[in-house]
Design a protein around this motif. Structure first.
Motif, short mmCIF file in Angstrom:
data_model
loop_
_atom_site.label_atom_id
_atom_site.label_comp_id
_atom_site.label_asym_id
_atom_site.label_seq_id
_atom_site.Cartn_x
_atom_site.Cartn_y
_atom_site.Cartn_z
N TRP A 30 78.21 14.22 -31.96
CA TRP A 30 77.38 13.03 -31.76
C TRP A 30 78.26 11.78 -31.71
CZ3 TRP A 30 76.84 9.33 -35.78
CH2 TRP A 30 75.90 8.32 -35.53
N PHE A 31 79.14 11.64 -32.71
CA PHE A 31 80.00 10.46 -32.78
C PHE A 31 81.01 10.45 -31.64
CE2 PHE A 31 83.46 7.96 -34.95
CZ PHE A 31 82.81 6.75 -34.84
N LEU A 32 81.63 11.59 -31.36
CA LEU A 32 82.58 11.69 -30.25
C LEU A 32 81.91 11.31 -28.93
CD1 LEU A 32 85.32 12.53 -29.03
CD2 LEU A 32 84.43 14.87 -28.94
N SER A 33 80.70 11.78 -28.73
CA SER A 33 79.97 11.49 -27.49
C SER A 33 79.65 10.02 -27.36
CB SER A 33 78.69 12.33 -27.43
OG SER A 33 79.02 13.70 -27.41
N ILE A 34 79.25 9.39 -28.45
CA ILE A 34 78.99 7.94 -28.42
C ILE A 34 80.26 7.20 -28.06
CG2 ILE A 34 78.44 5.92 -29.84
CD1 ILE A 34 76.41 7.72 -31.32
N LEU A 35 81.37 7.55 -28.70
CA LEU A 35 82.64 6.90 -28.40
C LEU A 35 83.02 7.05 -26.93
CD1 LEU A 35 84.78 7.83 -31.53
CD2 LEU A 35 83.78 5.60 -30.97
N GLN A 36 82.86 8.25 -26.40
CA GLN A 36 83.22 8.49 -24.99
C GLN A 36 82.34 7.68 -24.05
OE1 GLN A 36 82.80 12.75 -25.08
NE2 GLN A 36 85.03 13.05 -25.22
N LEU A 37 81.06 7.61 -24.32
CA LEU A 37 80.16 6.86 -23.45
C LEU A 37 80.42 5.35 -23.55
CD1 LEU A 37 76.98 9.03 -24.04
CD2 LEU A 37 78.25 8.82 -21.89
N VAL A 38 80.76 4.88 -24.73
CA VAL A 38 81.10 3.46 -24.90
C VAL A 38 82.41 3.15 -24.17
CG1 VAL A 38 81.82 1.72 -26.60
CG2 VAL A 38 79.80 3.12 -27.02
N GLU A 39 83.35 4.09 -24.20
CA GLU A 39 84.60 3.90 -23.46
C GLU A 39 84.36 3.76 -21.96
OE1 GLU A 39 87.05 7.22 -24.59
OE2 GLU A 39 87.98 6.10 -26.22
N GLU A 40 83.27 4.33 -21.47
CA GLU A 40 82.87 4.19 -20.06
C GLU A 40 82.13 2.87 -19.85
OE1 GLU A 40 80.61 7.61 -18.93
OE2 GLU A 40 82.22 8.99 -19.49
N GLU A 41 82.15 2.01 -20.85
CA GLU A 41 81.55 0.68 -20.82
C GLU A 41 80.02 0.72 -20.74
OE1 GLU A 41 83.56 -1.87 -18.07
OE2 GLU A 41 85.52 -1.34 -18.90
N ILE A 45 72.71 3.69 -24.06
CA ILE A 45 72.90 5.13 -23.90
C ILE A 45 71.56 5.81 -24.13
CG2 ILE A 45 74.10 7.17 -24.77
CD1 ILE A 45 76.29 5.24 -25.79
N SER A 46 71.09 6.52 -23.13
CA SER A 46 69.82 7.24 -23.29
C SER A 46 70.05 8.51 -24.11
CB SER A 46 69.25 7.62 -21.91
OG SER A 46 70.05 8.62 -21.31
N LYS A 47 68.97 9.02 -24.69
CA LYS A 47 69.08 10.26 -25.45
C LYS A 47 69.55 11.39 -24.55
CE LYS A 47 64.94 10.09 -27.43
NZ LYS A 47 63.78 10.52 -28.22
N LYS A 48 69.08 11.40 -23.32
CA LYS A 48 69.47 12.46 -22.39
C LYS A 48 70.98 12.42 -22.15
CE LYS A 48 67.99 14.60 -18.09
NZ LYS A 48 66.99 14.61 -17.03
N GLU A 49 71.53 11.23 -21.94
CA GLU A 49 72.98 11.09 -21.76
C GLU A 49 73.74 11.54 -23.00
OE1 GLU A 49 74.27 7.36 -19.12
OE2 GLU A 49 72.90 6.84 -20.76
N LEU A 50 73.25 11.13 -24.16
CA LEU A 50 73.92 11.48 -25.41
C LEU A 50 73.90 12.99 -25.63
CD1 LEU A 50 75.36 10.61 -27.98
CD2 LEU A 50 73.11 10.23 -29.01
N PHE A 51 72.74 13.61 -25.44
CA PHE A 51 72.64 15.06 -25.64
C PHE A 51 73.48 15.81 -24.61
CE2 PHE A 51 68.17 14.30 -27.53
CZ PHE A 51 68.73 13.91 -28.74
N ALA A 52 73.47 15.34 -23.36
CA ALA A 52 74.28 15.99 -22.31
C ALA A 52 75.77 15.90 -22.65
CB ALA A 52 74.00 15.35 -20.96
N GLN A 53 76.19 14.76 -23.17
CA GLN A 53 77.59 14.58 -23.55
C GLN A 53 77.94 15.48 -24.74
OE1 GLN A 53 79.47 12.66 -21.67
NE2 GLN A 53 81.36 12.73 -22.81
#
Length: 109
Positions: A30-41, A45-53
């Protein structure tokens, strides 16, 4: 363990408290995925994006290395369901897994 810097506008202690009990592996993905999506600026972040990541990050661990996260951890079961319903291979590219999950209309995944 190194202390995180104090910022009164950013309550780091609340985030840190999420990791006080780490018997479930999903917290790290969960935390790694949030960091990666934030790095993409991404600023939203939708739940779908977070769960997919999260699923794409844990994919190889579950399917290729056969690491079990334990019975209480639902991330492993979600990966098994996605693999079955979406027909993805165990050595599928992480980016392809993410794109497939973002674009799926399958209600089971």
């Amino acid at each position: 363990m190194q202390e995180l810097p104090y910022q009164k506008e950013l309550p780091i202690h609340l985030l840190a408290s999420c990791f006080n009990n780490t018997s479930a592996t999903y917290k790290y993905y969960w935390f790694l995925s949030i960091l990666q999506l934030v790095e993409e600026e991404k600023t939203k972040i939708s739940k779908k994006e977070l769960f997919a990541q999260m699923i794409s990050n844990a994919w190889f661990t579950v399917n290729y290395f056969h690491v079990s996260f334990g019975k209480q951890d639902k991330l492993q079961r979600a990966i098994e369901v996605v693999k079955d319903y979406e027909g993805l291979m165990i050595d599928e590219d992480k980016g392809r897994i993410f794109k497939k999950l973002i674009s799926t209309t399958n209600i089971n995944t």
